[in-house]
Design a protein around this motif. Structure first.
Motif, mmCIF file in Angstrom:
data_model
loop_
_atom_site.group_PDB
_atom_site.id
_atom_site.type_symbol
_atom_site.label_atom_id
_atom_site.label_comp_id
_atom_site.label_asym_id
_atom_site.label_seq_id
_atom_site.Cartn_x
_atom_site.Cartn_y
_atom_site.Cartn_z
ATOM 1 N N TYR A 118 46.233 31.829 50.800
ATOM 2 C CA TYR A 118 46.004 33.673 50.455
ATOM 3 C C TYR A 118 44.923 33.753 51.639
ATOM 4 O O TYR A 118 43.898 33.358 51.983
ATOM 5 N N VAL A 119 45.374 34.755 52.442
ATOM 6 C CA VAL A 119 44.622 35.346 53.644
ATOM 7 C C VAL A 119 44.830 36.848 53.422
ATOM 8 O O VAL A 119 45.737 37.350 53.305
ATOM 9 N N GLY A 120 43.606 37.703 53.759
ATOM 10 C CA GLY A 120 43.496 39.005 53.611
ATOM 11 C C GLY A 120 42.213 39.578 53.715
ATOM 12 O O GLY A 120 41.299 39.104 54.308
ATOM 13 N N GLY A 121 42.361 40.624 52.963
ATOM 14 C CA GLY A 121 40.904 41.535 53.024
ATOM 15 C C GLY A 121 40.104 41.462 51.548
ATOM 16 O O GLY A 121 39.105 42.043 51.405
ATOM 17 N N ILE A 122 40.625 40.500 50.596
ATOM 18 C CA ILE A 122 39.954 40.649 49.152
ATOM 19 C C ILE A 122 38.974 39.499 49.011
ATOM 20 O O ILE A 122 39.499 38.417 48.973
ATOM 21 N N ASP A 123 37.849 39.981 48.740
ATOM 22 C CA ASP A 123 36.826 39.242 48.427
ATOM 23 C C ASP A 123 36.864 38.816 46.848
ATOM 24 O O ASP A 123 37.455 39.585 46.103
ATOM 25 N N LEU A 124 36.182 37.731 46.287
ATOM 26 C CA LEU A 124 36.193 37.022 45.100
ATOM 27 C C LEU A 124 34.848 37.836 44.548
ATOM 28 O O LEU A 124 34.044 37.203 44.087
ATOM 29 N N CYS A 125 35.085 39.269 44.402
ATOM 30 C CA CYS A 125 33.791 39.829 44.046
ATOM 31 C C CYS A 125 34.233 41.188 43.239
ATOM 32 O O CYS A 125 35.318 41.577 42.925
ATOM 33 N N HIS A 126 33.075 42.070 42.785
ATOM 34 C CA HIS A 126 33.347 43.338 42.205
ATOM 35 C C HIS A 126 34.039 44.397 43.051
ATOM 36 O O HIS A 126 33.860 44.273 44.200
ATOM 37 N N SER A 127 34.795 45.303 42.115
ATOM 38 C CA SER A 127 35.326 46.565 42.666
ATOM 39 C C SER A 127 36.768 46.199 43.373
ATOM 40 O O SER A 127 37.506 47.093 43.510
ATOM 41 N N ARG A 128 37.063 44.863 43.484
ATOM 42 C CA ARG A 128 38.293 44.734 44.192
ATOM 43 C C ARG A 128 39.366 44.435 43.150
ATOM 44 O O ARG A 128 40.614 44.722 43.423
ATOM 45 N N ARG A 129 39.274 44.334 41.642
ATOM 46 C CA ARG A 129 40.547 44.217 41.013
ATOM 47 C C ARG A 129 40.913 45.568 40.330
ATOM 48 O O ARG A 129 40.752 46.112 39.363
ATOM 49 N N ASP A 130 41.691 46.416 41.035
ATOM 50 C CA ASP A 130 42.007 47.540 41.003
ATOM 51 C C ASP A 130 43.796 47.597 41.109
ATOM 52 O O ASP A 130 44.294 46.494 41.671
ATOM 53 N N ASN A 131 44.535 48.644 40.673
ATOM 54 C CA ASN A 131 45.872 48.494 40.821
ATOM 55 C C ASN A 131 46.344 49.727 41.329
ATOM 56 O O ASN A 131 45.801 50.797 41.975
ATOM 57 N N ALA A 132 47.915 49.782 41.409
ATOM 58 C CA ALA A 132 48.535 50.951 41.976
ATOM 59 C C ALA A 132 47.961 52.322 41.469
ATOM 60 O O ALA A 132 48.122 53.651 42.152
ATOM 61 N N GLU A 133 47.560 52.457 40.048
ATOM 62 C CA GLU A 133 47.127 53.410 39.427
ATOM 63 C C GLU A 133 45.662 53.978 40.096
ATOM 64 O O GLU A 133 45.387 55.270 39.725
ATOM 65 N N HIS A 134 45.107 53.060 40.731
ATOM 66 C CA HIS A 134 43.637 53.191 41.232
ATOM 67 C C HIS A 134 42.551 54.025 40.469
ATOM 68 O O HIS A 134 42.022 55.079 40.894
ATOM 69 N N GLY A 135 42.228 53.141 39.433
ATOM 70 C CA GLY A 135 41.489 53.837 38.354
ATOM 71 C C GLY A 135 39.948 53.172 38.886
ATOM 72 O O GLY A 135 39.072 53.436 38.269
ATOM 73 N N GLY A 136 40.215 51.824 39.430
ATOM 74 C CA GLY A 136 39.020 51.230 39.937
ATOM 75 C C GLY A 136 38.754 50.152 39.296
ATOM 76 O O GLY A 136 39.430 49.763 38.049
ATOM 77 N N ASP A 137 37.879 49.072 39.659
ATOM 78 C CA ASP A 137 37.684 47.845 38.792
ATOM 79 C C ASP A 137 36.633 48.157 37.803
ATOM 80 O O ASP A 137 35.505 48.720 38.286
ATOM 81 N N PRO A 138 36.503 47.896 36.468
ATOM 82 C CA PRO A 138 35.553 47.895 35.562
ATOM 83 C C PRO A 138 34.230 47.430 35.802
ATOM 84 O O PRO A 138 33.212 47.844 35.642
ATOM 85 N N GLN A 139 34.416 46.284 36.590
ATOM 86 C CA GLN A 139 33.186 45.776 37.096
ATOM 87 C C GLN A 139 32.781 46.169 38.652
ATOM 88 O O GLN A 139 33.423 45.433 39.657
ATOM 89 N N ALA A 140 32.306 47.282 38.882
ATOM 90 C CA ALA A 140 32.344 48.124 39.984
ATOM 91 C C ALA A 140 31.110 47.857 40.665
ATOM 92 O O ALA A 140 30.012 47.692 40.153
ATOM 93 N N LEU A 141 31.123 48.026 41.931
ATOM 94 C CA LEU A 141 30.009 48.102 42.937
ATOM 95 C C LEU A 141 29.663 49.586 43.156
ATOM 96 O O LEU A 141 30.716 50.622 43.038
ATOM 97 N N GLU A 142 28.514 49.836 43.303
ATOM 98 C CA GLU A 142 27.896 51.107 43.595
ATOM 99 C C GLU A 142 28.092 51.637 44.741
ATOM 100 O O GLU A 142 27.941 51.049 45.826
ATOM 101 N N MET A 143 28.839 52.769 45.223
ATOM 102 C CA MET A 143 29.270 53.323 46.261
ATOM 103 C C MET A 143 28.808 54.742 46.475
ATOM 104 O O MET A 143 28.254 55.127 45.812
ATOM 105 N N ALA A 144 29.212 55.425 47.658
ATOM 106 C CA ALA A 144 28.907 56.815 47.867
ATOM 107 C C ALA A 144 29.523 57.581 46.482
ATOM 108 O O ALA A 144 30.526 57.318 45.971
ATOM 109 N N GLU A 145 28.770 58.674 46.270
ATOM 110 C CA GLU A 145 29.167 59.399 45.016
ATOM 111 C C GLU A 145 30.394 59.983 45.201
ATOM 112 O O GLU A 145 31.237 60.235 43.974
#
Length: 524
Positions: free
Chosen positions: A164-191
């Motif tokens: 597997y090669v790409g842009g996805i780290d094994l970390c918080h905020s990455r587990r999103d889907n096409a609905e784009h509700g975000g990963d429940p285990q989220a990183l803090e980002m700009a408001e």
């Protein structure tokens, strides 16, 4: 287009420009790629993580799992369920007798907004479970290891091998889907991105001989004799925390997996390694490697109809020049770029990032104002989606999925890895299918045949973005139009802001990692 003409879009061994690497040693003559592969784009972290979970759980004694990461969170759940945490999944594999090895970027201090604590905890947690996960700081000052890959090889059945090669780290905020509700285990980002930031990303799943090439990328870093960190502070901290700093020997590398039945994808791995200077260079890349920059420069010069880009960043003069020259020379060429609407952080760093974006966009739009369009995306609630994908599709002939961004940092300064794909089948559908898959999501419709032709796709994106922009401008009255695209203009920054941001932009955000003789030039 005949297969031989398509393959001329790849770099040769000589064009890669790194005589020290072993990555092409299994390829014939001056060929710097493998054939007989099958590549599947896994759009969204939820898709990738679910498959990765199943693949790792299926490994057995004698198999191996090698991975690299820019950021890792031990508690990130690959499926959302208890027991699917990264450390649990990899720990269980090691306890079954799988050879689990990882190279995680040590990272700069958390006080500067980086992930040193989380990366250290991941390494320590895996080491406590018996796996060998090391913190790697063999980078330039201010640099990072940005590669994100996982290699899984099977002792008794190489036909199941996968990378597997790409842009996805094994970390918080990455587990999103096409609905784009975000990963429940989220990183803090700009408001602007809310409490669970929506996240758009892509990983490539590679089967076939190219798996060995990805494994070689890992092996070269693992076997490099340079100390993982030269800092005495890091040494003392690792001793206190009882962190492993000495890579154990690797088993002999097995032959490449067999060609996939019906596999028509040629795969070339493109990389960035910096010039480390002061006799600290990688044993496998003296003076660095800039095949990412060379690969993009070569194919964009060949572009005649459409360059489609999704990227976290689009920064700087040198990167804009690559597009500008092609746009001026080829009057039918169009460029579509999808980037985040807002940088991920507030504060002064945002100004520096916007300055880089402004420079690249102004150059491109001045060269071809009616043939360049830059968009952001939002979810159906109107929340901006953070575009972390790194993919580029040129004339439906060449496509890449990887870790690199369109900026000088990714092309010269940090470690990066991307998989470039050319489909040798008669219809050569891989790049086109990827482009239309992304179009279907961004336009909110299954039927995207009007996007099959590059010129009509340019128009379809423009119409969809205009409809949504008008709806927002009208106070969101009436039904929301289909689509998620928002048209972006070059950021407006006053003269004083531009002047103040220029130095931190060049030094911190977009540094140059080339050897001194070619720094500040158009040469890579």
């Amino acid at each position: 287009m005949p297969s031989s003409d398509k393959l001329s879009w790849f770099l040769t061994v000589a064009e890669r420009g790194n005589p020290r690497t072993r990555i092409d040693e299994g390829h014939p003559a001056d060929q710097a790629w493998s054939t007989g592969n099958r590549v599947r784009p896994l759009v969204h972290g939820e898709t990738y993580f679910a498959e990765l979970f199943e693949r790792i759980e299926a490994t057995r004694e004698g198999d191996l799992i090698y991975f690299t990461d820019w950021q890792g969170d031990a508690d990130e759940r690959l499926t959302g369920e208890p027991g699917s945490e990264v450390v649990e999944v990899l720990g269980r594999a090691d306890e079954r007798g799988v050879d689990v090895r990882g190279l995680v970027w040590r990272s700069h201090s958390e006080a500067l907004g980086f992930s040193s604590g989380e990366n250290r905890r991941l390494g320590k947690a895996l080491q406590d479970r018996g796996a060998e996960a090391l913190l790697d700081m063999r980078v330039r000052l201010g640099g990072s290891h940005h590669q994100k890959m996982v290699v899984i090889r099977h002792r008794d059945d190489p036909t199941r091998d996968i990378a597997y090669v790409g842009g996805i780290d094994l970390c918080h905020s990455r587990r999103d889907n096409a609905e784009h509700g975000g990963d429940p285990q989220a990183l803090e980002m700009a408001e602007e991105y809310g409490p669970t930031p929506p996240w758009h990303d892509i990983q490539a799943a590679i089967s076939g001989p190219a798996v060995r090439d990805v494994e070689t990328v890992f092996r070269e870093r693992w076997l490099d004799p340079t100390p993982l960190s030269r800092s005495p502070i890091n040494l003392l901290a690792d001793v206190v925390r009882r962190l492993d700093r000495s890579p154990d020997p690797l088993p002999d590398q097995q032959p490449a997996p067999p060609e996939v039945e019906g596999g028509t994808h040629a795969v070339q791995l493109l990389r960035t390694y910096p010039d480390l200077r002061l006799d600290r260079d990688y044993d496998f890349a003296h003076g660095g490697e800039r095949s990412v920059a060379r690969g993009y420069s070569k194919v964009i010069a060949k572009a005649r109809r459409l360059v489609y880009v999704e990227d976290q960043y689009l920064w700087g003069t040198r990167i804009g020049d690559v597009f500008t020259k092609a746009l001026r020379e080829h009057q039918d060429l169009h460029v579509i770029v999808v980037v985040p609407i807002h940088p991920d952080k507030k504060g002064f760093s945002r100004t520096a990032q916007l300055l880089g974006r402004r420079r690249a966009m102004l150059e491109m739009m001045e060269a071809a104002p009616d043939r360049v369009a830059v968009y952001g995306i939002e979810n159906h609630a109107g929340t901006p989606v953070y575009v972390h994908a790194k993919t580029c599709i040129v004339d439906d002939t060449w496509a890449t999925i990887g870790s690199d961004n369109f900026n000088r940092r990714s092309w010269t300064h940090d470690s990066e890895l991307s998989a470039a794909v050319i489909d040798l089948a008669e219809d050569g559908s891989f790049p086109r299918d990827l482009r239309l898959t992304l179009a279907a999501e961004h336009l909110d419709r299954e039927d995207v045949q009007d996007c099959a032709d590059p010129a009509t796709m340019f128009a379809a994106y423009a119409r969809a973005a205009a409809d949504l922009d008008d709806w927002h401008a009208g106070g969101r009255a009436g039904d929301r139009p289909d689509g998620r695209l928002r048209r972006l203009a070059p950021p407006h920054l006053g003269v004083v802001k531009r002047a103040l941001a220029a130095v931190p932009y060049r030094v911190l955000h977009d540094p140059d990692g080339r050897p001194r003789p070619i720094r500040g030039t158009d040469r890579f």
